[in-house]
Write a protein that holds these residues in place. Sequence first.
Motif, PDB file in Angstrom:
ATOM      1  N   LEU A 116       0.943  -1.154   0.186  1.00  0.00           N
ATOM      2  CA  LEU A 116      -0.026  -0.264   0.170  1.00  0.00           C
ATOM      3  C   LEU A 116       0.814   1.337  -0.278  1.00  0.00           C
ATOM      4  CD1 LEU A 116      -2.798  -1.209   2.463  1.00  0.00           C
ATOM      5  CD2 LEU A 116      -2.882  -1.182   0.242  1.00  0.00           C
ATOM      6  N   ARG A 117       2.007   0.981  -0.291  1.00  0.00           N
ATOM      7  CA  ARG A 117       3.050   2.237   0.199  1.00  0.00           C
ATOM      8  C   ARG A 117       3.309   2.832  -1.643  1.00  0.00           C
ATOM      9  NH1 ARG A 117       4.264   3.437   4.943  1.00  0.00           N
ATOM     10  NH2 ARG A 117       4.608   1.768   6.493  1.00  0.00           N
ATOM     11  N   PRO A 118       3.523   4.023  -1.850  1.00  0.00           N
ATOM     12  CA  PRO A 118       3.723   4.616  -2.933  1.00  0.00           C
ATOM     13  C   PRO A 118       4.832   4.097  -3.608  1.00  0.00           C
ATOM     14  CG  PRO A 118       3.365   6.395  -1.502  1.00  0.00           C
ATOM     15  CD  PRO A 118       3.370   5.273  -0.569  1.00  0.00           C
ATOM     16  N   SER A 119       6.179   3.620  -3.014  1.00  0.00           N
ATOM     17  CA  SER A 119       7.451   3.097  -3.334  1.00  0.00           C
ATOM     18  C   SER A 119       7.181   1.721  -4.112  1.00  0.00           C
ATOM     19  CB  SER A 119       8.366   2.856  -2.363  1.00  0.00           C
ATOM     20  OG  SER A 119       7.870   2.214  -1.292  1.00  0.00           O
ATOM     21  N   TYR A 120       6.035   0.973  -3.821  1.00  0.00           N
ATOM     22  CA  TYR A 120       5.851  -0.232  -4.349  1.00  0.00           C
ATOM     23  C   TYR A 120       5.420  -0.157  -5.855  1.00  0.00           C
ATOM     24  CZ  TYR A 120       3.518  -4.832  -4.926  1.00  0.00           C
ATOM     25  OH  TYR A 120       3.307  -6.074  -5.362  1.00  0.00           O
ATOM     26  N   THR A 121       5.852  -1.092  -6.511  1.00  0.00           N
ATOM     27  CA  THR A 121       5.688  -1.194  -7.963  1.00  0.00           C
ATOM     28  C   THR A 121       4.912  -2.592  -8.393  1.00  0.00           C
ATOM     29  OG1 THR A 121       7.595   0.047  -8.649  1.00  0.00           O
ATOM     30  CG2 THR A 121       6.572  -1.270 -10.366  1.00  0.00           C
TER      31      THR A 121
END
Length: 536
Positions: free
Chosen positions: A97-102
């Motif tokens: 759920l974090r923005p850094s996850y692709t």
Amino acid sequence: MQEPLVSGNDGTVHDQNNVDTLNLTELAPEVDKDEVLTTDGAETQTHMWWTMDADDTNNSIISTSGIDDPASADEESQGLFDDLLSGKPIFENKEVLRPSYTPRKLPHRSDQINQMATILVSGLRGDTPSNILIYGKTGTGKTASAKFVSQELESTSQKYDVPCQVEYINCEVTDTQYRVLAQLANKFIEKNQSAISSEVEQLNQSLTAYEESGQLPSDSQYQSIDQLHERIDQLETDRESMELVPMTGWPTDRVYSTFFEAVDYRERVVVIMLDEIDKLVEKSGDDTLYNLSRMNSELQNSRISLIGISNDLKFTDFLDPRVKSSLGEEEIVFPPYDANQLRDILQHRANVAFKQSALNDEVIPLCAAFAAQEHGDARRALDLLRTAGELAERGQADTVGESHVRQAQDKIELDRVIEVVRTLPTQSKVVLYATILLEKNGVHNVNTGEVFNVYKQLCNELDADVLTQRRVTDLISELDMLGIVNAVVVSKGRYGRTKEISLSVPMEETETVLMTDSRLGDVEDAEPFVQSRFDS
């Protein structure tokens, strides 16, 4: 009072009343019997209080000097974190759920992904891909899509043994020409050194084979052992000459030439991804983009392609026409998500992020609805869902419900307000504090003149410069744009027009943040003079 026990040299303990003889080392083996000796070698008495149960003939020691009670230690360990860990976990993998996850799949972005792929596929053929500019508001999947395509490009290049490399730069952090070129130069230098080390290792293996068999391997491209030694010496000389660029201190032209040499050291296609590219242009102009976009005419072995990502659709208006024409060869626009698309994205992530049945049915639709109001911001939707889960977990709830989402919405909004207010310039803080003082004193629909009068009083108490009323009006407009106040222009008939101002943020929390400023803290108890007015 009971008689103490006396310890002997052999580690035994004797009751003075001759009750029993106990071995101290058996009762507490971690205590060294030599410890009962003083520094002068004389025996000391170790006092241990002794009780006897009326129904028990066995004597027992209830406390000793210097020996911890294991039971009490266990009780002390049952504390803060044990209670928190006793709750049932809600998350399976919060990082999703974090923005850094692709993610491996990006719903509702297949058109943009395919468009990028068709442009970059020429790099796998050894050609130079066209430069790409990607536009879209925050949270529309620009960076995630570009990173996904880049990962696929690199993995496919390895599959077909085509040298293709992607480098990502966040220009909000790396926001000057020197830093961008230095960071890129160091990345390519490190990769070059790694490639050299791998080749030297293979050549040394060929040398070992030659020493064992008297001939070079059949697949070797070198005709003699001398050529092999010459190649190893050359590679080691190249590796030693590669100097990493310091983050400050070099002339920019030296940094550029180092980057140029590092890129062109071996044959490859390079894709440089510049996220938040408008921040770089805003901070240091378009020199960096000009240099990067013109490099291909000078490179011998490599080819460079640029991908620029921006939230600002108009940032190219400030570029040199030559840079604009070469940089914007292909443009891709990412539209905002609607509520249904956000629901699909959240459901896709939630299946991985949460335990089974951890979310109530209304959670994802509510998160999607809140985020759709924020211009279809998927990042906001994911933050909202993650924060709701964290609040539920902290409350040791079994599931995430609607109340957790609403609490998360309030928390995120408050956090945003606190950060914006905390970073305001001092004059804007004084204007905002003047508005708060008026509302605290019962004045509603505050007008510009009233704010200006209180603002002057505060400036006098703070010994700060007093701005003109026109400039204070501009500051109020800026606070309005930030969403901190709501300023509406109203007509007063023959008295002209004025702005009616009201707070758009929680008063108490905002005042608390303002009071953390050391200068404003001196006027915390100020009582402003409020002029009476006649409302029509």
